[in-house]
Structures are given as C-alpha cells and as structure tokens.
Scaffold this motif. Structure first.
Motif, PDB file in Angstrom:
ATOM      1  N   MET A  65     -14.199 -28.136 -16.388  1.00  0.00           N
ATOM      2  CA  MET A  65     -15.507 -27.510 -16.606  1.00  0.00           C
ATOM      3  C   MET A  65     -15.376 -26.415 -17.674  1.00  0.00           C
ATOM      4  SD  MET A  65     -17.936 -25.726 -13.730  1.00  0.00           S
ATOM      5  CE  MET A  65     -16.817 -24.392 -13.369  1.00  0.00           C
ATOM      6  N   ASP A  66     -16.275 -26.404 -18.598  1.00  0.00           N
ATOM      7  CA  ASP A  66     -16.304 -25.345 -19.603  1.00  0.00           C
ATOM      8  C   ASP A  66     -16.661 -24.031 -18.906  1.00  0.00           C
ATOM      9  OD1 ASP A  66     -16.985 -23.522 -21.540  1.00  0.00           O
ATOM     10  OD2 ASP A  66     -18.048 -24.983 -22.789  1.00  0.00           O
ATOM     11  N   PRO A  67     -15.796 -23.003 -19.034  1.00  0.00           N
ATOM     12  CA  PRO A  67     -16.073 -21.743 -18.331  1.00  0.00           C
ATOM     13  C   PRO A  67     -17.425 -21.145 -18.697  1.00  0.00           C
ATOM     14  CG  PRO A  67     -13.886 -21.717 -19.370  1.00  0.00           C
ATOM     15  CD  PRO A  67     -14.555 -22.977 -19.790  1.00  0.00           C
ATOM     16  N   THR A  68     -17.921 -21.491 -19.882  1.00  0.00           N
ATOM     17  CA  THR A  68     -19.218 -20.928 -20.275  1.00  0.00           C
ATOM     18  C   THR A  68     -20.362 -21.531 -19.471  1.00  0.00           C
ATOM     19  OG1 THR A  68     -19.453 -22.576 -22.029  1.00  0.00           O
ATOM     20  CG2 THR A  68     -18.450 -20.481 -22.640  1.00  0.00           C
ATOM     21  N   ASP A  69     -20.080 -22.668 -18.779  1.00  0.00           N
ATOM     22  CA  ASP A  69     -21.116 -23.278 -17.951  1.00  0.00           C
ATOM     23  C   ASP A  69     -21.212 -22.628 -16.572  1.00  0.00           C
ATOM     24  OD1 ASP A  69     -21.694 -25.041 -19.944  1.00  0.00           O
ATOM     25  OD2 ASP A  69     -20.387 -26.626 -19.168  1.00  0.00           O
ATOM     26  N   GLN A  70     -20.310 -21.697 -16.304  1.00  0.00           N
ATOM     27  CA  GLN A  70     -20.272 -21.079 -14.976  1.00  0.00           C
ATOM     28  C   GLN A  70     -21.540 -20.283 -14.701  1.00  0.00           C
ATOM     29  OE1 GLN A  70     -17.847 -20.457 -12.466  1.00  0.00           O
ATOM     30  NE2 GLN A  70     -16.181 -21.725 -13.208  1.00  0.00           N
ATOM     31  N   THR A  71     -21.991 -20.362 -13.485  1.00  0.00           N
ATOM     32  CA  THR A  71     -23.131 -19.582 -13.046  1.00  0.00           C
ATOM     33  C   THR A  71     -22.742 -18.899 -11.740  1.00  0.00           C
ATOM     34  OG1 THR A  71     -24.510 -21.361 -13.900  1.00  0.00           O
ATOM     35  CG2 THR A  71     -25.605 -19.682 -12.587  1.00  0.00           C
ATOM     36  N   SER A  72     -23.279 -17.733 -11.508  1.00  0.00           N
ATOM     37  CA  SER A  72     -22.977 -17.006 -10.273  1.00  0.00           C
ATOM     38  C   SER A  72     -24.165 -17.054  -9.331  1.00  0.00           C
ATOM     39  CB  SER A  72     -22.643 -15.543 -10.603  1.00  0.00           C
ATOM     40  OG  SER A  72     -21.445 -15.482 -11.315  1.00  0.00           O
ATOM     41  N   PHE A  73     -23.850 -17.167  -8.065  1.00  0.00           N
ATOM     42  CA  PHE A  73     -24.893 -17.199  -7.042  1.00  0.00           C
ATOM     43  C   PHE A  73     -24.539 -16.151  -5.990  1.00  0.00           C
ATOM     44  CE2 PHE A  73     -24.562 -21.319  -8.976  1.00  0.00           C
ATOM     45  CZ  PHE A  73     -25.879 -21.615  -9.300  1.00  0.00           C
ATOM     46  N   THR A  74     -25.487 -15.276  -5.697  1.00  0.00           N
ATOM     47  CA  THR A  74     -25.251 -14.246  -4.697  1.00  0.00           C
ATOM     48  C   THR A  74     -25.865 -14.686  -3.375  1.00  0.00           C
ATOM     49  OG1 THR A  74     -25.367 -12.564  -6.400  1.00  0.00           O
ATOM     50  CG2 THR A  74     -25.599 -11.802  -4.133  1.00  0.00           C
ATOM     51  N   CYS A  75     -25.078 -14.560  -2.325  1.00  0.00           N
ATOM     52  CA  CYS A  75     -25.591 -14.885  -0.986  1.00  0.00           C
ATOM     53  C   CYS A  75     -24.848 -14.024   0.024  1.00  0.00           C
ATOM     54  CB  CYS A  75     -25.414 -16.376  -0.683  1.00  0.00           C
ATOM     55  SG  CYS A  75     -23.743 -16.989  -0.906  1.00  0.00           S
ATOM     56  N   VAL A  76     -25.289 -14.108   1.263  1.00  0.00           N
ATOM     57  CA  VAL A  76     -24.623 -13.370   2.334  1.00  0.00           C
ATOM     58  C   VAL A  76     -23.803 -14.383   3.135  1.00  0.00           C
ATOM     59  CG1 VAL A  76     -24.931 -11.978   4.421  1.00  0.00           C
ATOM     60  CG2 VAL A  76     -26.450 -11.647   2.451  1.00  0.00           C
ATOM     61  N   VAL A  77     -22.484 -14.196   3.130  1.00  0.00           N
ATOM     62  CA  VAL A  77     -21.602 -15.105   3.855  1.00  0.00           C
ATOM     63  C   VAL A  77     -20.913 -14.326   4.969  1.00  0.00           C
ATOM     64  CG1 VAL A  77     -19.633 -16.663   3.703  1.00  0.00           C
ATOM     65  CG2 VAL A  77     -21.228 -16.498   1.783  1.00  0.00           C
ATOM     66  N   ASN A  78     -21.127 -14.754   6.175  1.00  0.00           N
ATOM     67  CA  ASN A  78     -20.537 -14.093   7.343  1.00  0.00           C
ATOM     68  C   ASN A  78     -20.791 -12.584   7.323  1.00  0.00           C
ATOM     69  OD1 ASN A  78     -19.622 -16.578   8.220  1.00  0.00           O
ATOM     70  ND2 ASN A  78     -17.664 -16.356   7.194  1.00  0.00           N
ATOM     71  N   GLY A  79     -22.012 -12.233   6.943  1.00  0.00           N
ATOM     72  CA  GLY A  79     -22.434 -10.831   6.999  1.00  0.00           C
ATOM     73  C   GLY A  79     -22.112 -10.010   5.770  1.00  0.00           C
ATOM     74  N   HIS A 106     -22.209  -9.559   1.466  1.00  0.00           N
ATOM     75  CA  HIS A 106     -22.743 -10.049   0.196  1.00  0.00           C
ATOM     76  C   HIS A 106     -21.582 -10.535  -0.655  1.00  0.00           C
ATOM     77  CE1 HIS A 106     -26.981  -8.803   0.511  1.00  0.00           C
ATOM     78  NE2 HIS A 106     -26.485  -7.863   1.318  1.00  0.00           N
ATOM     79  N   VAL A 107     -21.674 -11.764  -1.127  1.00  0.00           N
ATOM     80  CA  VAL A 107     -20.610 -12.306  -1.976  1.00  0.00           C
ATOM     81  C   VAL A 107     -21.243 -12.979  -3.188  1.00  0.00           C
ATOM     82  CG1 VAL A 107     -19.069 -12.700  -0.007  1.00  0.00           C
ATOM     83  CG2 VAL A 107     -20.500 -14.558  -0.843  1.00  0.00           C
ATOM     84  N   VAL A 108     -20.433 -13.105  -4.225  1.00  0.00           N
ATOM     85  CA  VAL A 108     -20.857 -13.824  -5.429  1.00  0.00           C
ATOM     86  C   VAL A 108     -19.960 -15.060  -5.534  1.00  0.00           C
ATOM     87  CG1 VAL A 108     -21.109 -13.749  -7.920  1.00  0.00           C
ATOM     88  CG2 VAL A 108     -21.576 -11.697  -6.557  1.00  0.00           C
ATOM     89  N   LEU A 109     -20.588 -16.214  -5.535  1.00  0.00           N
ATOM     90  CA  LEU A 109     -19.848 -17.467  -5.643  1.00  0.00           C
ATOM     91  C   LEU A 109     -20.122 -18.072  -7.009  1.00  0.00           C
ATOM     92  CD1 LEU A 109     -20.675 -18.924  -2.096  1.00  0.00           C
ATOM     93  CD2 LEU A 109     -18.612 -17.692  -2.789  1.00  0.00           C
ATOM     94  N   ALA A 110     -19.072 -18.585  -7.628  1.00  0.00           N
ATOM     95  CA  ALA A 110     -19.223 -19.112  -8.987  1.00  0.00           C
ATOM     96  C   ALA A 110     -19.090 -20.625  -9.003  1.00  0.00           C
ATOM     97  CB  ALA A 110     -18.179 -18.484  -9.908  1.00  0.00           C
ATOM     98  N   GLY A 111     -19.868 -21.241  -9.885  1.00  0.00           N
ATOM     99  CA  GLY A 111     -19.796 -22.686 -10.049  1.00  0.00           C
ATOM    100  C   GLY A 111     -20.794 -23.095 -11.111  1.00  0.00           C
TER     101      GLY A 111
END
Ligand code: FES
Ligand code: FES
Length: 168
Positions: free
Chosen positions: A1-15, A17-22
């Motif tokens: 995957m081209d790193p420039t295609d990465q997008t971040s998604f913020t959500c609450v995981v197990n209480g 706030h985390v940022v997950l990338a993909g």
C-alpha cells in the motif's frame, strides 16, 4: 500500500480514544490486531464463523468483513475490554471457566462478545433457544456448544439474582 493512501480513523476502543490507520480497503480486524488486540481472531475471513466478533456500539459484528472506516467515531469493544481495570475477569468469563465452555479456546473471544451483547439485552433469564439464537453464526470446532450455552444461561441467572438482591 502506498503510505500516502493512509487514512486515520478515530474511535473509542475498550474505553480509550485511539487512532487506527488504514485505507479504504483495510478491514477492521487488520487495524485492531495491529493495535495489539489479538483476541480478534481471523478464521474464515468471510463473515461466517464468528471468531473475529467485536461489539460496535454494543452490537456484535464480524471485524473481518467490516471496513476500518466504519469504526470512525464509533465505540468498539473487544474481549480485552471485558476485563476490569485491575485485570479481573468479567462475570461471563468466570462462568465460561466454571462451565468449562472451551477446549482450544480459539473461538472463545467471539462467543464472549456475542454472549455479552445478549446478556446486556435482557434483565431476565435466558433459555437455551434464546441463547442459541443469540449465538448463531459462531462456530466451535471443538464442539463446546452445550457448555457455552450453559455458561450464558448461568450468567444470566446470576445477574438476575444479583439485581434482585440489590433491590432488598
Ligand atoms: S473470521 Fe470473521 S467471521 Fe470468520
Ligand atoms: S473451543 Fe476450540 S474451537 Fe471452540
């Protein structure tokens, strides 16, 4: 995957706030495991076995077929989040042990998540029919179905007793 295609998604995981990338094609399970949540296990990868089940805003979903972007702004719970702050097991986890509701345990986190959702959806007892319906879509290759059903049934009964005792 081209790193420039990465997008971040913020959500609450197990209480937390985390940022997950993909990117647009990243399944939720990949990002959750990359975040260290190894209870989210992939077996079939096509949404039919239940081992990758997590709770999304309290509802069981298959993380293998859920796009990562669907987690944005939502609340996710995995089996790691069932444990209390001091690492104590949840009532359902303890009952799984008491009922010997696993052998290899590979399917266990997924069953725990759907069992948790089922327990949280009722104040009353759960009969075997309701439990089997609530846990449909989960496969256990070790064939522990009867013990798993017992664990959820006993946990529902114990919660009911606890609520009754708290009222007196
Ligand atoms: S790995 Fe997701 S349902 Fe089987
Ligand atoms: S305990 Fe082995 S697959 Fe369920």
């Amino acid at each position: 995957m081209d790193p420039t295609d990465q997008t971040s998604f913020t959500c609450v995981v197990n209480g937390e706030h985390v940022v997950l990338a993909g990117d647009d094609t990243t399944p939720a399970i990949t990002a959750l495991r990359a975040h260290g949540l190894f209870s989210v296990r992939e077996t079939c990868g096509i949404g039919v076995c239940g081992t990758c089940t997590v709770l999304l805003d309290g509802e069981p979903v298959s993380a293998c077929i859920l796009p990562l972007y669907a987690l944005g702004g939502r609340t996710v719970q995995t089996a790691e989040g069932l444990e209390g702050q001091n690492g104590e097991l949840s009532d359902l986890q303890r009952q799984f042990i008491a009922s010997q509701a696993f052998q290899c345990s590979f399917c266990t986190p997924g069953f725990l998540m759907s069992g948790q959702a089922l327990l949280d959806s009722t104040d009353g007892p759960l009969d075997d029919e309701a439990i089997e319906e609530g846990l449909q879509g989960h496969l256990c290759r070790c064939g522990c179905y009867a013990a798993i059903t017992e664990a959820v049934r006993e946990c529902a009964a114990a919660r009911m007793c606890g609520r009754a005792a708290a009222r007196h």
